[in-house]
Scaffold this active site. Structure first.
Site, PDB file in Angstrom:
ATOM      1  N   GLY A   1       0.886  -1.189   0.006  1.00  0.00           N
ATOM      2  CA  GLY A   1       0.051  -0.009  -0.003  1.00  0.00           C
ATOM      3  C   GLY A   1       0.839   1.417   0.036  1.00  0.00           C
TER       4      GLY A   1
ATOM      5  N   SER B   1       6.070  -5.017  -1.499  1.00  0.00           N
ATOM      6  CA  SER B   1       5.984  -3.535  -1.903  1.00  0.00           C
ATOM      7  C   SER B   1       6.186  -2.540  -0.812  1.00  0.00           C
ATOM      8  CB  SER B   1       4.582  -3.464  -2.648  1.00  0.00           C
ATOM      9  OG  SER B   1       4.517  -2.215  -3.339  1.00  0.00           O
ATOM     10  N   TRP B   2       5.328  -1.723  -0.526  1.00  0.00           N
ATOM     11  CA  TRP B   2       5.493  -0.742   0.655  1.00  0.00           C
ATOM     12  C   TRP B   2       5.833  -1.602   1.858  1.00  0.00           C
ATOM     13  CZ3 TRP B   2       6.296   3.231   3.549  1.00  0.00           C
ATOM     14  CH2 TRP B   2       5.702   3.158   5.065  1.00  0.00           C
TER      15      TRP B   2
ATOM     16  N   ASP C   1       8.896  -4.683 -13.821  1.00  0.00           N
ATOM     17  CA  ASP C   1       8.056  -4.244 -12.861  1.00  0.00           C
ATOM     18  C   ASP C   1       7.850  -2.616 -13.134  1.00  0.00           C
ATOM     19  OD1 ASP C   1       6.552  -3.231 -10.638  1.00  0.00           O
ATOM     20  OD2 ASP C   1       7.762  -4.500  -9.124  1.00  0.00           O
TER      21      ASP C   1
ATOM     22  N   HIS D   1       4.426  -7.990  -9.953  1.00  0.00           N
ATOM     23  CA  HIS D   1       4.673  -7.101  -8.838  1.00  0.00           C
ATOM     24  C   HIS D   1       4.235  -7.619  -7.430  1.00  0.00           C
ATOM     25  CE1 HIS D   1       5.967  -3.490  -6.421  1.00  0.00           C
ATOM     26  NE2 HIS D   1       4.433  -3.492  -5.843  1.00  0.00           N
TER      27      HIS D   1
END
Length: 327
Positions: A50, A122-123, A277, A305
Site C-alpha cells: 500500500g 511492495s510498501w 515491474d 509485482h
C-alpha cells in the site's frame, strides 16, 4: 506500490474496516490493530503493501504452515484495524512510519516472540527494512518481494516518469490535481491528491482517479467485478492512507534505508523483483543488494509485482522454505 493487486483483480476477500473483528491490539492514540495467526513453528510476520491495503488470506499461502507460525497484521487505518480511513479521517492521525515500527514491536512483545522472519511486499518492504534497522536484534531473516524504498526518485517514477509509458491513463490522473499545482512536480501532485481526499466534496472522485492510475499501469480496471477496487469505500480508504504517507515521503530521509543498510548487513535476506515491474524500478533492489552482504537478489523476467501472482508466489514460497535453514 502494491503487493495486493492480484488479490484485488482476482477477487480475493475484501476487508474494508466494517467486518467483524478477530483479535485486536490497542496501541494507543485511538488506534486498535487487527492481527491473526495461523500455523506452528518458526515465527513470521507479514507486512502488507500500500500503504493502506490490509492483509488478505492469500498471504498465508506464502508459507508452509506446518513449519511457520505466521502473523498477519493490518497496519493503522486500513483493513480490519480501527479507525478505518474509509470512514474516519482520524485514521490518519498518529499514523506515520515511526508509529508502525512501534506497533510491530508492541505486537511482538504481546505475542512473546523473540525474533521473527519478516516478509514484506511492495510498501511492506520499506516498512520491513525500516523496522529491521530500528530493531535488528528482533529479525532473524527477511524476504522482500517487489522491493520499494519509497525514496523520492521511486515516487517520481511511479507518479510521474512511468506516465511516459501510459500517457492516456496518466492524463486522467493528472487532471485531478488543482490548477495551482505544478503539473510536472510529483510531490505537489501527491500532496494535492491528499488534500482532495480529506475534503468530503472531492474525496471520492479523487480516490477513484488515484486508484484508476494505480491499477491501470498493471492493465487492471477498478470496476472489475469481484476486485477490491470495485468497492468505492475501499478505494477511498486506501487512497487516503497511501497519499498521506507519500505526501510526507513516508517520514524517511531520502535514501535513508540504503544509507543505514549496514545496521542489517548481517541479516539473511532474499529479495525478489521483476525486471519490468512498472511500479517499482529494479534499480532500488539492485542498489540494496550491492550494499547488503547477507542479501541475495532474485530477478524474475516479467512485469510481476504482486506477491500473490503465480510466478512471484512460487518464488516467495521457495524463499520462505529456504529461510527455515538459516538464522
Amino acid at each position: 506500490m502494491f503487493d495486493y493487486l492480484t488479490a484485488c483483480l482476482a477477487g480475493h476477500a475484501v476487508f474494508r474496516g466494517d467486518e467483524g473483528f478477530g483479535p485486536v491490539l490497542d496501541v494507543g492514540d485511538g488506534h486498535t490493530l487487527w492481527f491473526e495467526q495461523r500455523g506452528q513453528g518458526r515465527d513470521a510476520l507479514v507486512l502488507h503493501g500500500g500503504p493502506g491495503s490490509g492483509c488478505v488470506p492469500g498471504h498465508y499461502d506464502l508459507f508452509d504452515l506446518s513449519r511457520y507460525r505466521v502473523t498477519l497484521l493490518d497496519q493503522r487505518g486500513c483493513g480490519r484495524s480501527r479507525p478505518w480511513a474509509g470512514h474516519d479521517l482520524a485514521a490518519l492521525e498518529f499514523n506515520t512510519t515511526a508509529h508502525l515500527i512501534d506497533d510491530i514491536e508492541r505486537l511482538r512483545n504481546h505475542l512473546s516472540v523473540d525474533r521473527w522472519v519478516i516478509f514484506g511486499g511492495s510498501w511492506g518492504t520499506t516498512l520491513a527494512m525500516a523496522y529491521a534497522q530500528a530493531h535488528p536484534g528482533r529479525v532473524s531473516a527477511m524476504i522482500l518481494a517487489g522491493v520499494a524504498t519509497t525514496a523520492p526518485r521511486d515516487l517520481q517514477w511511479l507518479y510521474g516518469d512511468i506516465g511516459n509509458v501510459f500517457p492516456e491513463a496518466y492524463a486522467d490522473f493528472a487532471d485531478h490535481v488543482p490548477v495551482d499545482a505544478d503539473p510536472v512536480h510529483t510531490p505537489d501532485r501527491i500532496a494535492a491528491y491528499a488534500a482532495l481526499l480529506r475534503d468530503p466534496a472531492t474525496a471520492q472522485a479523487a480516490a477513484d482517479a488515484w486508484c484508476a492510475w494505480e491499477v491501470g499501469i498493471f492493465g487492471g480496471d477498478i470496476d472489475r467485478p469481484g476486485s477490491r477496487f470495485a468497492d468505492p469505500a475501499f478505494r477511498l480508504g486506501f487512497a487516503r492512507v497511501v497519499t498521506h504517507y507519500f505526501a510526507h515521503g513516508a517520514w524517511l530521509a531520502p535514501d535513508a534505508l540504503l544509507q543505514k543498510v549496514g545496521r542489517i548487513a548481517h541479516i539473511p535476506c532474499h529479495m525478489i523483483h521483476s525486471r519490468f515491474d512498472p511500479s517499482c524500478p529494479l534499480r532500488a533492489a539492485w542498489m540494496l543488494n550491492a550494499a547488503w552482504p547477507a542479501a541475495r537478489l532474485q530477478i524474475l523476467d516479467g512485469t510481476t509485482h504482486s506477491a500473490l501472482e503465480a510466478e512471484m508466489t512460487t518464488a516467495i514460497r521457495a524463499a520462505t522454505d529456504q529461510m527455515l535453514l538459516v538464522g
